[in-house]
Each structure stands twice: as structure tokens, then as C-alpha cells.
Write an enzyme that holds these catalytic residues in place. Structure first.
Site, PDB file in Angstrom:
ATOM      1  N   ALA A  10       0.808  -1.232   0.000  1.00  0.00           N
ATOM      2  CA  ALA A  10       0.000   0.000   0.000  1.00  0.00           C
ATOM      3  C   ALA A  10       0.835   1.273   0.000  1.00  0.00           C
ATOM      4  CB  ALA A  10      -0.944   0.003   1.196  1.00  0.00           C
ATOM      5  N   ARG A  15      10.673   7.179  -1.774  1.00  0.00           N
ATOM      6  CA  ARG A  15      12.099   7.311  -2.067  1.00  0.00           C
ATOM      7  C   ARG A  15      12.440   6.965  -3.521  1.00  0.00           C
ATOM      8  NH1 ARG A  15      13.863   3.867   3.076  1.00  0.00           N
ATOM      9  NH2 ARG A  15      11.698   3.204   2.842  1.00  0.00           N
ATOM     10  N   LYS A  22       5.871   2.466  -6.574  1.00  0.00           N
ATOM     11  CA  LYS A  22       7.142   1.733  -6.526  1.00  0.00           C
ATOM     12  C   LYS A  22       7.038   0.325  -7.118  1.00  0.00           C
ATOM     13  CE  LYS A  22       8.770   0.168  -2.433  1.00  0.00           C
ATOM     14  NZ  LYS A  22       9.496   0.273  -1.148  1.00  0.00           N
ATOM     15  N   GLY A 139      15.215  -3.053  10.010  1.00  0.00           N
ATOM     16  CA  GLY A 139      15.039  -3.205  11.454  1.00  0.00           C
ATOM     17  C   GLY A 139      16.082  -4.186  11.978  1.00  0.00           C
ATOM     18  N   GLU A 154      13.300  -0.696  14.783  1.00  0.00           N
ATOM     19  CA  GLU A 154      13.443   0.029  13.518  1.00  0.00           C
ATOM     20  C   GLU A 154      14.662   0.943  13.582  1.00  0.00           C
ATOM     21  OE1 GLU A 154      11.567  -0.561  10.666  1.00  0.00           O
ATOM     22  OE2 GLU A 154      11.086  -2.212  12.018  1.00  0.00           O
ATOM     23  N   ASN A 384       4.171  -1.646 -49.592  1.00  0.00           N
ATOM     24  CA  ASN A 384       2.967  -2.286 -49.059  1.00  0.00           C
ATOM     25  C   ASN A 384       1.910  -1.292 -48.605  1.00  0.00           C
ATOM     26  OD1 ASN A 384       4.695  -1.462 -46.992  1.00  0.00           O
ATOM     27  ND2 ASN A 384       3.888  -2.982 -45.562  1.00  0.00           N
TER      28      ASN A 384
HETATM   29  C1  UD1 Z   1      10.056  -2.633   7.026  1.00  0.00           C
HETATM   30  C2  UD1 Z   1      10.195  -3.235   8.419  1.00  0.00           C
HETATM   31  C3  UD1 Z   1      11.674  -3.371   8.764  1.00  0.00           C
HETATM   32  C4  UD1 Z   1      12.339  -4.221   7.733  1.00  0.00           C
HETATM   33  C5  UD1 Z   1      12.104  -3.650   6.336  1.00  0.00           C
HETATM   34  C6  UD1 Z   1      12.585  -4.628   5.286  1.00  0.00           C
HETATM   35  C7  UD1 Z   1       8.255  -2.546   9.722  1.00  0.00           C
HETATM   36  C8  UD1 Z   1       7.742  -1.625  10.748  1.00  0.00           C
HETATM   37  N1  UD1 Z   1       9.522  -2.390   9.383  1.00  0.00           N
HETATM   38  O1  UD1 Z   1      10.611  -1.319   7.084  1.00  0.00           O
HETATM   39  O2  UD1 Z   1      11.848  -3.950  10.039  1.00  0.00           O
HETATM   40  O3  UD1 Z   1      13.724  -4.301   7.998  1.00  0.00           O
HETATM   41  O4  UD1 Z   1      10.718  -3.441   6.072  1.00  0.00           O
HETATM   42  O5  UD1 Z   1      12.454  -4.089   4.003  1.00  0.00           O
HETATM   43  O6  UD1 Z   1       7.523  -3.383   9.233  1.00  0.00           O
HETATM   44  N2  UD1 Z   1       3.178  -0.881   3.718  1.00  0.00           N
HETATM   45  C9  UD1 Z   1       1.798  -0.901   3.674  1.00  0.00           C
HETATM   46  N3  UD1 Z   1       1.093  -0.085   4.495  1.00  0.00           N
HETATM   47  C10 UD1 Z   1       1.682   0.728   5.389  1.00  0.00           C
HETATM   48  C11 UD1 Z   1       3.103   0.744   5.445  1.00  0.00           C
HETATM   49  C12 UD1 Z   1       3.814  -0.082   4.599  1.00  0.00           C
HETATM   50  O7  UD1 Z   1       1.222  -1.637   2.870  1.00  0.00           O
HETATM   51  O8  UD1 Z   1       0.973   1.427   6.099  1.00  0.00           O
HETATM   52  C13 UD1 Z   1       3.932  -1.750   2.804  1.00  0.00           C
HETATM   53  C14 UD1 Z   1       4.791  -0.971   1.843  1.00  0.00           C
HETATM   54  O9  UD1 Z   1       4.128  -0.742   0.639  1.00  0.00           O
HETATM   55  C15 UD1 Z   1       5.984  -1.917   1.634  1.00  0.00           C
HETATM   56  C16 UD1 Z   1       6.064  -2.698   2.933  1.00  0.00           C
HETATM   57  O10 UD1 Z   1       4.808  -2.541   3.575  1.00  0.00           O
HETATM   58  O11 UD1 Z   1       5.771  -2.825   0.578  1.00  0.00           O
HETATM   59  C17 UD1 Z   1       7.170  -2.220   3.838  1.00  0.00           C
HETATM   60  O12 UD1 Z   1       7.023  -0.841   4.075  1.00  0.00           O
HETATM   61  P1  UD1 Z   1       8.271   0.123   4.118  1.00  0.00           P
HETATM   62  O13 UD1 Z   1       7.788   1.491   4.381  1.00  0.00           O
HETATM   63  O14 UD1 Z   1       9.121  -0.085   2.930  1.00  0.00           O
HETATM   64  O15 UD1 Z   1       8.969  -0.440   5.436  1.00  0.00           O
HETATM   65  P2  UD1 Z   1      10.463  -0.235   5.860  1.00  0.00           P
HETATM   66  O16 UD1 Z   1      10.621   1.094   6.500  1.00  0.00           O
HETATM   67  O17 UD1 Z   1      11.360  -0.597   4.754  1.00  0.00           O
HETATM   68 CA    CA Z   2      11.109  -1.296   2.529  1.00  0.00          CA
END
Ligand code: UD1
Ligand code: CA
Length: 453
Positions: A10, A15, A22, A139, A154, A384
């Protein structure tokens, strides 16, 4: 026993600095999200549940029937995202696997092993961890003196000691479903205003329940994409994986670093790929071919023992022993039968070149059916297009088309017909007839004895 897979997708992917969500950015030519959906499909016969938000309609348009969808209207964190699937999934399955849609290199076997691990005990959940040289944004896994996992912290909330931890969270979990649905709402709101799924570790540990954490064998699989730099890293890693598998299966790749072959391509044994060659899409290549250098092949079917040098092929079919290039361009619907030779600076579109046709130099063949063993002289063009519509050119067997002939379609040349150099053919040519001139008109073929005198 059944398994549901939840894929979190979602987020906007801020970034990436892009208008495109993405997970719709292409990796090896296909949107990122399709990799996670496919890996999920290998685990469970139940379609994965994709949690969508940003660009939800675009994501649905790409994934289609491949997933079930749950909308997370506001992105309040990964824990909140999983909570959105509870109404749909509660009571449906014994286990729930959760991972993120931005990890395209995950292999089904890795997820399968995690699922097996969770099935072998009745703890709340099992997760994967990875040892990272550059923990970039992941994390950190906090273990106690006994090695039990206590928490995931985190990066933005970590202390300097925690930041030094190299064991990190790739974000791949397999839950006991009942435990998951009962505990999601216990996740506290973080200082950042989000509900972190990762807080479930601490929740379990505090209740004295053991979270099983398995180190991943290959850290490359955990490569998550947050920026376009990561996207390029994933592209390189996937390229290496595909090239390696092909080499081990009997394909010679002279310079893997300059060769991009999509995972959707198949190549037969003893085919050699020369440097700077790009083979994309749903391409199939047979055995014993020589391809490249400097060649692009997309969505083509190529038989055995073909030679393709420095050329561009899109949507074409080649039977066995076809030899083309350098600098040939095959476009959609080009069909070259066995033994066709096509030399430099030729273009073929939506045409069949039957067995043994020779087209050596500087020709355009579009919307044509060229009979067996026909010789297409240098500079021949099928005209053609009349400005409004496309028309067909048909030749019989063993036709000889003189250099610089214009075949003004629609036009048909019978078996053994011939055209003189520079002819502009505006009328059909009967079998065995020679036409010459502008516009081309028949001229009697002289008997061979007469020519000898
Ligand atoms: C998350 C993890 C982190 C891990 C990392 C690995 C958490 C809190 N942290 O951090 O420990 O090391 O991924 O890549 O889970 N998403 C939603 N809804 C939301 C938020 C996120 O669907 O409200 C989805 C995003 O689209 C994405 C995934 O969840 O596909 C991860 O979200 P992202 O913001 O990339 O998390 P990170 O900060 O990378
Ligand atoms: Ca991520």
C-alpha cells in the site's frame, strides 16, 4: 492445513521519486509486484491477498485475477496493513504468511522452508533474518543472552549499540493465524505515528512465547527496493542469477555482465551468447545457436542452429538453421522458415520467408509471403502501403527478384518469375515470366542457347 499469503503493497514508495507506484517499476521488464504475487502462488493454491493503497487501481490493472485485494486507505504502518485483512481471512486458514511487495528476489523454496518451520511447532510465529554488510534501513534483530529473539528495532528508533547489530529483518513472517488475529490490535502506536508489524516480536517475547528466527542462506533474496539504486542492484542480482542458471544448464555466455536475459526466456544447450546481447520477454531459443554480439531479441521463437549477429528481433519466429545479420531488423510477425539467409540492412515485418529464401542486402519486406528458394536482390522493397491501407505481396517458388525492384502491392509473382534490376512491378507476373522496366512489362525469356551465342 491451509495457508494464506498477505503481501503488503500500500505504500507509495516515496524514495523512488516517481509518479509510478514503486511496485510497478519494472525489474527485468516486469512490474516488481508480479514477482511477489508469483512466489506466493507457488506456496498456496489460495490467491495471495494484496494490501493496496497508493496507486491501487494501477496495481489491480497489472495483477488482475492473480490476487485478492484489500484496501488500506491510510498508510498507518505495516501492522495496520495486516489488520485490514483480518475480516477477510480470520478463520480461513491455519497459517498466514506476510511479506512485503518490494522484495522481488525472494524464492519460493525459502518461503516454503519457513512455512515448514512454523508448521513443526505451535509457537506464535516464525520469521527469517539476514546478516547484512550494509543494514541500510532494515530493522535490527535484538536477541537476549540465550539467543532468543526479543524485539525488532526500527533503524530510526535504534540506540547506537542496536545500530551496530548486523542481523536484520527482511520482513518475512509466517504466523499461527489464530495468534496473529488475536494480537494485531495489541500493537502500540509508535513515536512515528504508525503501527509496526515488527512489534509483534516484543509482544510475543513479553508473554514468554518463543519467536523462531531462521537466518536466510542467501542474503541477495532479501534485497528490498526502496530507491532506484536498489532497483539497479536487484536488476544486477537477478541478471547474475538467470545467467548462472543458464550457464549451468549448458549455455555459453561469454560476458555475463553485459548480457541481460529475462527470467521468462528459455535457451537450449550449446547455444553461445556473445557480449552485449539482450534477450527479453517470452523468447525461446533452441540448441546450438550463435547469438550476438550487440543483439536485442524480444518475444521471439528461434529454432536450432541459427546464427544471429548484431541485429534487432521483435516478435519474430525463426525455424532451424536461419542465418541473419549483421544489422537485420525483424519486426512483429516476421516468420523465417528453415535455412533462410538474411544479410545486412534488411527489415522484415508481418511476412513469411519460406524455406531457403535468400535476402542478402538492403531490403524491406512487409506483409508478404515469399515462396521457397526465392532470391531477393539487393535493395528490393515491398511497397505495401498506399497511404491508407496495407497490401500483400505474394511470390511463388524459386522467384528471382532483381536488384532494386519495387513490388507495388497488392501484387503476385508466379513460380519461377523474374524481375529485371530496377523494375517497378505494378501488375501480377505470371509463372516463368520475366518483367523489366518502369512500370515493369513482360519480356520474353530467351532460350539459354541464344544467350550463349
Ligand atoms: C520494514 C520493516 C523493517 C524491515 C524492512 C525490510 C516494519 C515496521 N519495518 O521497514 O523492520 O527491515 O521493512 O524491508 O515493518 N506498507 C503498507 N502499508 C503501510 C506501510 C507499509 O502496505 O501502512 C507496505 C509498503 O508498501 C511496503 C512494505 O509494507 O511494501 C514495507 O514498508 P516500508 O515502508 O518499505 O517499510 P520499511 O521502513 O522498509
Ligand atoms: Ca522497505
Amino acid at each position: 492445513m491451509s495457508l494464506d499469503v498477505v503481501i503488503l503493497a500500500a505504500g507509495q514508495g516515496t524514495r523512488m521519486k516517481s509518479r509510478l507506484p514503486k511496485i510497478l517499476h519494472p525489474l527485468a521488464g516486469r512490474p516488481l509486484v508480479l514477482y511477489s504475487v508469483e512466489v506466493a502462488a507457488a506456496l498456496s493454491h489460495r490467491p495471495p491477498v494484496l494490501v493496496v493503497g497508493h496507486g491501487a487501481d494501477d496495481v489491480r490493472a497489472v495483477v488482475g485475477e492473480g490476487a485478492r485485494y484489500v484496501v488500506q486507505a491510510e498508510q498507518l504502518g505495516t501492522g495496520h496493513a495486516v489488520l485490514q485483512t483480518r475480516d477477510l481471512l480470520r478463520g480461513q486458514s491455519a497459517h498466514v504468511m506476510v511479506f512485503y511487495a518490494d522484495m522481488p528476489l525472494l524464492q519460493a523454496s525459502t518461503l516454503q522452508a519457513l512455512y515448514e518451520a512454523q508448521r513443526s511447532h505451535d509457537g506464535p510465529f516464525s520469521m527469517l533474518t539476514v546478516l547484512a554488510d550494509q543494514p541500510r534501513g532494515f530493522g535490527r534483530i535484538v536477541r537476549d543472552g540465550q539467543g532468543s529473539v526479543q524485539a525488532i528495532v526500527e533503524e530510526r528508533h535504534a540506540t547506537p549499540e542496536q545500530l551496530a547489530i548486523r542481523e536484520v529483518n527482511p520482513g518475512i513472517y509466517c504466523f499461527n493465524a489464530t495468534w496473529l488475529w488475536d494480537h494485531l490490535e495489541a500493537i502500540p502506536l509508535s513515536a512515528k505515528g504508525e503501527y509496526y508489524l515488527t512489534d509483534l516480536v516484543e509482544i510475543a517475547a513479553r508473554a514468554g512465547e518463543r519467536v523462531h528466527a531462521r537466518l536466510m542462506d542467501d542474503p541477495v533474496e532479501a534485497l528490498g527496493i526502496n530507491t532506484r539504486v536498489h532497483l539497479a542492484e536487484a536488476e544486477a542480482a537477478l541478471r547474475a542469477r538467470v545467467n548462472e542458471a543458464l550457464m549451468l544448464s549448458g549455455v555459453t555466455i561469454l560476458d555475463p555482465a553485459s548480457t541481460t536475459i529475462h527470467p521468462t526466456v528459455t535457451i537450449g544447450q550449446d547455444t553461445t551468447i556473445l557480449p552485449n546481447t539482450h534477450i527479453w520477454g517470452t523468447t525461446t531459443i533452441g540448441q546450438g545457436c550463435l547469438i550476438g554480439p550487440n543483439t536485442i531479441i524480444q518475444d521471439c521463437t528461434i529454432g536450432d542452429a541459427c546464427t544471429i549477429r548484431a541485429s534487432v528481433l521483435e516478435g519474430a519466429t525463426l525455424e532451424d538453421q536461419v542465418d541473419i545479420g549483421p544489422f537485420a531488423h525483424l519486426r512483429t510477425g516476421a516468420y523465417l522458415e528453415r535455412g533462410v539467409h538474411m544479410g545486412n540492412f534488411g527489415e522484415v515485418k508481418n511476412s513469411r520467408l519460406r524455406a531457403g529464401v535468400k535476402m542478402g542486402h538492403f531490403s524491406y519486406v512487409g506483409d508478404a509471403d515469399i515462396g521457397e528458394e526465392t532470391n531477393i536482390g539487393a535493395g528490393t522493397i515491398t511497397c505495401n502501403f498506399d497511404g491508407k491501407r496495407k497490401h500483400k505481396t505474394v511470390t511463388g517458388k524459386g522467384v528471382f527478384i532483381g536488384s532494386d525492384t519495387m513490388l507495388v502491392a497488392p501484387v503476385t509473382l508466379g513460380d519461377g518469375a523474374r524481375t529485371g534490376a530496377g523494375s517497378v512491378v505494378t501488375h501480377d507476373v505470371p509463372a516463368g515470366t520475366l518483367v523489366v522496366g518502369v512500370p515493369a512489362r513482360p519480356r520474353p525469356l530467351e532460350p539459354p542457347e541464344a544467350e550463349d551465342r
